[in-house]
Design an enzyme around this catalytic site. Structure first.
Site, short mmCIF file in Angstrom:
data_model
loop_
_atom_site.label_atom_id
_atom_site.label_comp_id
_atom_site.label_asym_id
_atom_site.label_seq_id
_atom_site.Cartn_x
_atom_site.Cartn_y
_atom_site.Cartn_z
N GLY A 50 5.51 -6.75 -23.05
CA GLY A 50 6.31 -5.86 -23.89
C GLY A 50 7.31 -4.99 -23.19
O GLY A 50 7.88 -4.08 -23.80
N TRP A 52 10.39 -5.69 -22.14
CA TRP A 52 11.73 -5.82 -22.73
C TRP A 52 11.76 -5.23 -24.13
O TRP A 52 12.78 -4.68 -24.54
CB TRP A 52 12.16 -7.29 -22.73
CG TRP A 52 12.73 -7.70 -21.40
CD1 TRP A 52 12.46 -7.14 -20.18
CD2 TRP A 52 13.68 -8.74 -21.15
NE1 TRP A 52 13.18 -7.77 -19.19
CE2 TRP A 52 13.93 -8.76 -19.75
CE3 TRP A 52 14.33 -9.66 -21.96
CZ2 TRP A 52 14.81 -9.66 -19.16
CZ3 TRP A 52 15.21 -10.57 -21.38
CH2 TRP A 52 15.44 -10.57 -20.00
N ASP A 83 5.42 -13.34 -29.79
CA ASP A 83 4.68 -13.96 -28.69
C ASP A 83 3.43 -14.62 -29.27
O ASP A 83 2.90 -14.19 -30.30
CB ASP A 83 4.27 -12.92 -27.65
CG ASP A 83 4.00 -13.57 -26.28
OD1 ASP A 83 4.83 -13.40 -25.37
OD2 ASP A 83 2.97 -14.25 -26.14
N ASP A 124 12.39 -13.14 -21.98
CA ASP A 124 11.99 -13.05 -20.58
C ASP A 124 10.78 -13.95 -20.32
O ASP A 124 10.04 -13.76 -19.36
CB ASP A 124 11.66 -11.59 -20.23
CG ASP A 124 11.46 -11.38 -18.73
OD1 ASP A 124 12.17 -12.05 -17.95
OD2 ASP A 124 10.60 -10.56 -18.34
N LYS A 164 15.82 -15.52 -19.24
CA LYS A 164 15.51 -15.86 -17.86
C LYS A 164 15.60 -17.37 -17.66
O LYS A 164 15.19 -18.15 -18.52
CB LYS A 164 14.09 -15.40 -17.51
CG LYS A 164 13.68 -15.70 -16.07
CD LYS A 164 12.20 -15.54 -15.81
CE LYS A 164 11.71 -14.16 -16.12
NZ LYS A 164 10.30 -13.96 -15.72
#
Length: 249
Positions: A50, A52, A83, A124, A164
């Site tokens: 968490g 970001w 997620d 990310d 990323k």
């Protein structure tokens, strides 16, 4: 010898209440590319633990709350974190425990935006690293393509995507796929990213769907045979992110 992970950003994150040092990577990307201006709807893919989402909270939610408290008529920003794992709650962040390759998840995101689409999507996410660069790069590329695919469902025209990547010999295919959907594609490595890591980040601006393209969760975005090679190979600008006078590892 085991690498000591308690570098300056690790300690700084603990002091400032970030869940992970990766928060500084997104902050430094913003310093270079100004990704938060005008954003009222944001999505954090592969969000756990968490950090970001915390950046989105502190850059979007808290400032808007302060303005509203002072009498401004700002619309409250909507931040959605996605997620597969459960994540500790964050004020102002809506959490979806779901699969980013599922149409159900993209529909749920749009529902939280009341039928509108996001201005910004960040990701990310990373697989468990094996240490074998070719395998790690391939798995990471598949993860980013999944993130890009759901982004084509939930990002509005003109929106921004940040993710990323692991840079390697096959990264030009990823860049060519991103350039199909975004007018501007940049590659950057924030100063807070360890120099020993093969990670970098793509910053993609001005999203637009190609003519006659219909987003789907079933088909791949572009076939492997569509890779650009030789003189036609796509070269993406590389920029460093972060203040060079600031902390370095």
């Amino acid at each position: 010898m085991v690498k000591d992970k308690r570098d300056i950003y690790y300690r700084k994150a603990k002091e400032e209440g970030w869940r992970a040092r990766s928060a500084y990577k997104l902050l430094q990307v913003d310093e270079e590319f100004d990704i938060f201006t005008g954003v009222t709807r944001a999505v954090d893919l592969c969000a756990a633990p968490g950090s970001w989402s915390q950046v989105l909270q502190r850059k979007l939610y808290y400032p808007a709350q302060e303005r509203i408290k002072n009498g401004a008529s700002d619309a409250e920003p909507i931040i959605v974190a996605v997620d597969l794992q459960e994540m500790a709650p964050l004020e102002g962040v809506i959490e979806i425990q779901g699969d980013i390759t599922s149409t159900k998840t993209s529909d749920e995101i749009i529902n939280y935006f009341h039928g509108e689409k996001a201005n910004l999507v960040v990701c990310d996410g990373a697989p468990d690293v094996t240490g074998m660069h070719d395998i790690d790069e391939y798995i990471q590329q598949q993860l980013i393509l999944a993130a890009l695919n759901i982004t084509t469902h939930v990002l509005q025209e003109g929106g921004t995507f940040v993710a990323k990547i692991f840079r390697g010999r096959n990264v030009s295919l990823l860049f060519s796929q991103l350039s199909v959907f975004f007018e501007e594609v940049y590659c950057t490595k924030p100063i807070s990213s360890r120099s020993s890591s093969i990670e970098s980040f793509v910053v993609c601006k001005n999203f637009r769907l190609p003519t006659n393209y219909q987003p789907t969760m079933i088909q791949p975005l572009i076939k492997q045979s569509d890779q650009l090679e030789g003189h036609n190979r796509l070269v993406v600008p590389f920029l460093a992110s972060g203040d060079l006078s600031g902390f370095d590892e």
